[in-house]
Scaffold this active site. Structure first.
Site, mmCIF file in Angstrom:
data_model
loop_
_atom_site.group_PDB
_atom_site.id
_atom_site.type_symbol
_atom_site.label_atom_id
_atom_site.label_comp_id
_atom_site.label_asym_id
_atom_site.label_seq_id
_atom_site.Cartn_x
_atom_site.Cartn_y
_atom_site.Cartn_z
ATOM 1 C CB ILE A 122 -28.805 24.245 27.858
ATOM 2 C CG1 ILE A 122 -27.764 24.724 26.849
ATOM 3 C CG2 ILE A 122 -28.165 23.696 29.117
ATOM 4 C CD1 ILE A 122 -26.925 25.909 27.333
ATOM 5 C CB CYS A 123 -26.524 20.724 25.831
ATOM 6 S SG CYS A 123 -25.204 19.761 25.078
ATOM 7 C CB ALA A 124 -28.052 16.162 25.427
#
Length: 182
Positions: free
Chosen positions: A101-103
């Site tokens: 998730i995210c980066a």
């Protein structure tokens, strides 16, 4: 019972890590959190997390799923850790679930897991010029086979619920979501 490894690096996004761990445990899934070393993990917003074990100790066993929380510099630390890259590649080759998730989807890209896959991430994390064989989407959560990616802290709950559905079934997912009163 399904087993999940969640590595925690210094600078992890707390909301993503804690949401995933909490919801998976509500579903009765065994979750092991592992620090990259023996130190408590200080998140990107200053919250201190105490992992269950170290990554070296955690790697002594097998897992059904690897979940990589994002945040900065947490995701960068994961990406620079050769143990994480090797584990992500092995999990994919063994047809086990890899999620980020995210980066952190960039960690999966660096490990070759996203090659030819649909994925999402925090905007700007996956540069199409650098990763031309990753089919980027703007969805909150993208599942392509056994690879699951999500955009960021605001999508952490949807991400965790998707992981539950994949590991424990839709009925368990719905049961956990009902208890959240969303």
């Amino acid at each position: 019972m399904a087993t999940v490894l969640v590595p925690l690096a210094q600078g992890v996004e707390e909301l993503e890590a804690v949401t995933v761990v909490d919801l998976l445990r509500r579903a009765g899934i065994e979750v092991v959190t592992a620090g990259l070393d023996t130190a408590p993990v200080k998140g990107s917003r200053g919250t201190v997390l105490l992992p269950d074990t170290t990554l070296d100790q955690a790697l002594a066993r097998e897992y059904d799923m690897l979940v990589l929380p994002g945040g900065q510099p947490g995701a960068t630390h994961l990406e620079q850790d050769t143990r994480i890259l090797a584990l992500a590649g092995k999990m994919a080759r063994d047809k086990r679930f890899t999620a980020a998730i995210c980066a952190a989807p960039r960690v999966l890209a660096r490990a070759g897991v996203l090659e030819g896959k649909r994925a999402t991430s925090f905007p700007g994390t996956l540069d199409p010029a650098q990763w031309p064989n990753v089919r980027l989407e703007n969805s909150a959560v993208v599942t392509d086979g056994r690879v699951i990616t999500s955009r960021g802290p605001g999508t952490a709950m949807d991400f965790a619920l998707e992981l539950i559905a994949l590991l424990a079934g839709k009925e368990k997912r719905d049961q956990v979501e009902a208890g959240l009163q969303r």
